[in-house]
Structure formats: C-alpha cells, structure tokens
Motif scaffolding. Structure first.
Motif, PDB file in Angstrom:
ATOM      1  N   MET A   1      -2.061  -1.638   2.379  1.00 12.28           N
ATOM      2  CA  MET A   1      -1.739  -3.020   2.038  1.00 12.28           C
ATOM      3  C   MET A   1      -0.443  -3.052   1.248  1.00 12.28           C
ATOM      4  N   GLN A  16      -2.391  -4.315  -4.788  1.00 15.52           N
ATOM      5  CA  GLN A  16      -3.756  -3.805  -4.984  1.00 15.52           C
ATOM      6  C   GLN A  16      -4.322  -4.176  -6.356  1.00 15.52           C
ATOM      7  N   ASN A  17      -3.476  -4.652  -7.262  1.00 14.15           N
ATOM      8  CA  ASN A  17      -3.922  -4.983  -8.620  1.00 14.15           C
ATOM      9  C   ASN A  17      -4.086  -6.491  -8.786  1.00 14.15           C
ATOM     10  N   GLN A  88      -4.009 -11.995  -2.118  1.00 20.87           N
ATOM     11  CA  GLN A  88      -3.541 -10.810  -1.404  1.00 20.87           C
ATOM     12  C   GLN A  88      -3.021 -11.175  -0.016  1.00 20.87           C
ATOM     13  N   SER A  92       0.935 -10.700   1.156  1.00 22.31           N
ATOM     14  CA  SER A  92       1.059  -9.564   2.077  1.00 22.31           C
ATOM     15  C   SER A  92       2.328  -9.678   2.911  1.00 22.31           C
ATOM     16  N   ALA A 269     -10.200  -4.548  -8.649  1.00 20.59           N
ATOM     17  CA  ALA A 269      -9.017  -3.712  -8.465  1.00 20.59           C
ATOM     18  C   ALA A 269      -9.273  -2.269  -8.873  1.00 20.59           C
ATOM     19  N   TYR A 402       0.650   4.224  -5.026  1.00 20.39           N
ATOM     20  CA  TYR A 402       0.644   3.014  -5.855  1.00 20.39           C
ATOM     21  C   TYR A 402      -0.173   3.267  -7.109  1.00 20.39           C
ATOM     22  N   VAL A 404      -2.573   1.101 -10.122  1.00 20.15           N
ATOM     23  CA  VAL A 404      -3.192  -0.104 -10.666  1.00 20.15           C
ATOM     24  C   VAL A 404      -3.174   0.065 -12.180  1.00 20.15           C
TER      25      VAL A 404
END
Length: 432
Positions: A1, A16-17, A88, A92, A269, A402, A404
């Motif tokens: 993502m 993602q967070n 999200q 995106s 998350a 990534y 978070v």
C-alpha cells in the motif's frame, strides 16, 4: 500500500499509520482534527464539510471540526475502522478523487511545519501502571534488596495508581522543576526544589469507548475499547517521592507534569507488529488470562541534550514488548471491580525497561540511583536531570520498507520557582 504523497522510508507517518491529532493554522486558528501523512496534515474537517464521511458518520453534528478527538472516539470501533479505510483509499496512489483534485488538495493538505499541534484528547482521568518487571525489579533491589525486589502481589495483578489528568501536557511544553518536601538522611524534612528530577519512558493507551459503572470489561474485549496509543514521559521527582509515598503512593512527585506526544496512533496500525509479551508465571487468575498475543514490537529511544551540547545523546534504547502486563490485562483489572472508563481516559504503561542496562527507562535505573553517572558525549555527566536539559523520546514499529511511528515527545527543564516567593505568597495571603 502506497500513498500518492511521497513518504520516505524513515518517516513515521506513511499510509500504513495515519495517526490522529488536533491542529490549528495561523489563518485558521480554531483547532480541528487531522491525520499525519508524510510531511503533511490532512484536514479532516474539510473532507467532512464536503461529505466524504456522510455514509459512515450519521450524527447531526460536526465530528472533526472539534478541539479534541473525543467526539470521534465516542462513535466506537466500527466507525473508527470505516473512517481509517476511507482515508487510506483517498490517499492511495491509485485513487484519483483527492490526488487529481488540485483545489481540494491545496485546501485539505497542509505542511506539518506550518501547523500548531494541540493536546489531542480531553483527558478525564489518568491512570499510571507499573507494568515492567525489569523496572519493578530494579527499583525493588535498590530500595529493598534482591531477596525482596518484587512485592508479593506484583506477578499476580497489574499494579497502578490514579494520576492527575489536569497536568498532562503536550510535547514541547516546558517542565518546571517542582518544589516539595525532601527528607535527607538523619535530618528533618526540608522544603526545597527537587534535586533528583527524572524521566520515565512510557507509552499510553487512549480509551475510545468506555463501560458502564459496575460492568467490567473482559480481557478478551478490552482492546475493542482502545482508540490508539501515544508516547508518554511521566516526569518524576525521586527525592520528593521517597519521602511522601509511604503509605499511599505518588503525589507531588508525579502530579506536576506528564508529557504526551501529539499524534495518536490507531491500534489497527500496530496490528502487523503484534507479538507475545513475556511469559507470565504464575499463570494469571482467570479474569486476567489473555489467550491472544498482547504486546507490540515498538522500538523506543530516549535522547538527552544539555545547554552546552550541540546535538542530543542517546541514553536509552528499549522496546514496548518488554512489558509484563498487557493493555488488555490493565483494562480488565482496572474495571473488574466496577470502575467505569470513559472516552479520553489515558492509561500509562509505567516505565518500560528491558534486560540490558541501556534499555532501562529512567535515570533512576540508568545511573543506579545516582551511583553510576551517565557519561555524555561532550564530557558532561548526569545523575539526574538538570535545568536546561532537553529530553526527547521517540518510538516506531519497523515494517518492510516503512515505519509506523509516534513522532516525538519533548520536554525542556526549567528552574523551580523561588521557594521564598512561594512562602511570601502565604504571608501576603495571611496579611490580607
């Protein structure tokens, strides 16, 4: 993502967070709710006005054009999940509604460097736990010796105390050294500024949905009541605490200030980073017996910068997964007697210490009550925090390409009030 907004691998705020916070801007000073994405804040009040949440949030009032997250948190987990999925989708790289709408992007996306952050939640109650076995053991050895390090109840229940919600402050708020009573060996108590000022590396869970008075929350349902998590620095006056805590516990030593980070990271998350906590022996009583993994792999770091230093020095590296008692167990124990939690309540984890010296989450442990001073990079040393010291805590979960993260919680130590002025205020009041 991936998001259509560029987010570096080191950023704490990828798609993602999407942590929630409350912010204002110079041209719009009213605080409102946003989410962090990369170097930007997405203004949810703008999206709300344009109807992006009308199918999810069916209440007759503004939820995001508010000075706290409480109205949103009160709507419950189902709504939180749907809003998160909607955000999200909008952010995106494959969705055009926000990406290709220049006018909406310029209105709703604001650089984080241009916003002022505010306390994200209206905190009704604050409870601080004592959930790290390593921390409790270290403190016990210092004060009672190895044979009696842990109190008899410690491995049977999450020990905690009710703190002071009114003095929970946002990261960046200066911390004034407290005054209080200090008892030196073989002397009568004196009224002085704290001489043993300390930090405590903690995390806090924010209650989103509460329970009715007299109706406990089960350990298996507990996480459904958690909206998200923040970094916590529970500042501590060790010398004041040593004299006052017998027999009831912390008071002035803790109530002068507790700092939290501005962004609330949703529990969802953190789900990819769920891990098992330490083995619990003896097995907890049935109401505390959690079947699923109850911890998270959150890397935590603490940095100290004195007035003389050009750059901060890292003094601690720990991990949330060291905590013995989980969030769910803390909530189950908190409510088992009938206590009601409310949206916005904050539950601190207690100091998070690990098995290695560098993972000890307080100066009390890192310097072993001042007997082993920390050596800083510029030649200075520290037993306790000094005026002008700036302390920074940060934390993140490392994913594949990534992070978070929680951002930072920062506090700068200011000198205590002049005790003579405090005493003179009493005299002035008497004369009036």
């Amino acid at each position: 993502m991936k998001s259509f907004i560029h987010v570096s691998e080191e950023s704490h705020f990828p798609i993602q967070n999407l942590p929630y916070g409350v912010f204002s801007t110079s041209n719009q000073p009213k605080p409102r709710v946003g989410v962090a994405i990369g170097n930007y804040v997405l203004d949810l009040s703008i999206l709300e006005d344009k109807g992006y949440f009308k199918e999810i949030i069916q209440v007759n009032k503004k939820i995001f054009n508010q000075p706290s997250l409480n109205p949103f948190m009160e709507l419950g987990k189902e709504v939180w999940t749907k809003v998160r999925k909607k955000l999200q989708l909008l952010l995106s790289e494959d969705e055009s509604k926000l990406r290709d709408n220049d006018e909406l992007r310029s209105e709703a996306l604001i650089l984080r460097k241009d916003v002022t952050m505010h306390l994200p939640i209206k905190i009704g109650d604050y409870t601080d736990f004592y959930a790290s076995k390593e921390h409790a053991t270290n403190v016990g050895i210092m004060f009672r010796g190895k044979e009696n390090a842990l109190m008899p109840n410690w491995t049977h229940l999450p020990v905690g105390y009710h703190g002071r919600a009114s003095s929970v402050v946002l990261s960046g708020t200066n911390i004034r050294r407290p005054l209080g009573q200090i008892k030196l060996p073989d002397q009568s108590p004196i009224f002085e500024p704290c001489r043993q000022l300390d930090f405590e590396l903690e995390m806090g869970c924010v209650i989103g949905g509460g329970n009715q008075l007299g109706e406990p929350i089960s350990v298996e349902e507990a996480e459904n009541h958690v909206f998200g998590m923040v970094l916590v620095n529970d500042w501590s006056a060790r010398d004041i605490q040593a004299w006052e805590y017998q027999p009831l516990g912390p008071f002035l030593a803790k109530n002068f200030s507790t700092s939290i980070s501005p962004w609330v990271v949703p529990l969802e998350a953190l789900e990819p980073f769920r891990v098992a906590g330490p083995v619990q022996e003896p097995k907890p009583l049935e109401y505390l017996d959690q079947t699923k993994q109850g911890s998270f792999n959150i890397e935590l770091e603490v940095y100290l910068k004195s007035e003389k230093m050009k750059a901060p020095t890292q003094i601690c590296s720990s991990n949330y997964r060291y905590l013995y008692w989980s969030i769910a167990q803390q909530i189950a124990h908190h409510t088992v007697g009938g206590c009601n939690l409310n949206p916005g309540d904050l539950l601190g984890s207690g100091t998070i210490s690990g098995p290695e010296k560098e993972s000890r989450g307080s100066l009390l442990e890192l310097t072993w009550r001042g007997q082993e001073p920390l050596q800083l990079e510029d030649g200075e040393e520290r037993k306790w925090l000094e005026d002008g010291d700036e302390l920074t805590m940060t934390g993140f979960c490392q994913g594949d390409g990534y992070r978070v993260g929680f951002g930072e919680v920062v506090g700068l130590i200011q000198p205590a009030l002049n005790k003579e002025q405090v005493i003179n205020k009493k005299e002035t009041a008497l004369n009036n």
